[in-house]
Design a protein around this motif. Structure first.
Motif, PDB file in Angstrom:
ATOM      1  N   ARG A 150       0.844  -1.189   0.000  1.00 43.40           N
ATOM      2  CA  ARG A 150       0.000   0.000   0.000  1.00 43.40           C
ATOM      3  C   ARG A 150       0.886   1.249   0.000  1.00 43.40           C
ATOM      4  O   ARG A 150       1.857   1.339   0.742  1.00 43.40           O
ATOM      5  N   ASP A 152       2.212   4.692   0.951  1.00 44.45           N
ATOM      6  CA  ASP A 152       2.155   5.537   2.145  1.00 44.45           C
ATOM      7  C   ASP A 152       2.572   6.953   1.749  1.00 44.45           C
ATOM      8  O   ASP A 152       3.742   7.182   1.427  1.00 44.45           O
ATOM      9  N   THR A 159       4.357   0.345   1.632  1.00 47.93           N
ATOM     10  CA  THR A 159       4.517  -0.341   2.910  1.00 47.93           C
ATOM     11  C   THR A 159       3.604  -1.563   2.970  1.00 47.93           C
ATOM     12  O   THR A 159       2.777  -1.796   2.090  1.00 47.93           O
TER      13      THR A 159
END
Length: 218
Positions: A150, A152, A159
């Protein structure tokens, strides 16, 4: 006793020669490729399998939306990848695909997680033969591995990265043609499924209900 006519012996000799040529031609279709050709063929198959994978290039991982220019650039890169590993009508079908739409759909379907790496390993190989024009037919199963995470916005990195190695491999019959020293996939047809957990080869995906099995009750 009548002696065989001279032209009869000639015809017999011709037939024997034709049979010998036909046998040699058939034997040639069964000769496996050299180690170098096999490696090139398998590299083409793996490349073909991975080319359409919805991997997000690093430059676009933070993008909530894709501009028309970005879409064009990603589509062009996708078409270049496919053209490196596929040819003929198979390539034309893949080039008609909207790669960026699939990229965005994949992110949405996975709750915002994006694929950042895709790799493939040959898990099954069987040489099936040669065509008269020199094309090779091989039966190959490629295991796919994907790393996804995902984005960040604070750290500006991906991350929560996890790796998924698919344990169900689709075995395909591939036809490969060579041009200019480069092997490319010209045809692909599904054969069976390989379950890497126990090595079983099945007609249907492992774990799927049998067509003959009754439907489970409510």
């Amino acid at each position: 006793m009548r002696r065989p006519l001279p032209h009869g012996r000639f015809i017999l000799g011709v037939l024997i020669a034709i049979a010998a040529v036909a046998a040699a031609a058939y034997a040639w279709t069964l000769i496996p490729p050299s180690a170098g050709t096999k490696a090139a063929v398998l590299a083409a198959v793996v490349g073909y399998e991975l080319a359409p994978t919805p991997v997000w290039p690093e430059a676009y991982r933070s993008a909530g939306r894709l501009s028309p220019a970005a879409r064009d650039k990603l589509q062009a890169a996708y078409e270049q990848r496919m053209s490196a590993y596929a040819t003929g009508g198979l390539l034309r079908r893949w080039l008609s695909r909207d790669f960026t739409r699939g990229l965005l759909a994949s992110r949405k379907a996975n709750g915002g997680r994006i694929c950042i790496v895709g790799t493939g390993t040959v898990a099954y190989y069987d040489f099936r033969g040669r065509r008269p024009n020199g094309d090779l037919v091989v039966r190959v199963g490629v295991q796919h591995r994907y790393a996804a995470g995902r984005w960040d916005p604070v750290t500006k990195t991906v991350t929560d990265v996890t790796t998924d190695a698919k344990q169900i491999v689709v075995i395909m019959d591939y036809t490969l043609t060579e041009a200019g020293g480069v092997w490319k996939v010209a045809g692909a047809r599904g054969w069976r499924f390989l379950d890497l957990t126990d090595g079983r080869i099945t007609y249907d995906p492992p774990g799927s209900p049998s067509p003959a099995s009754p439907s489970p009750g409510p």
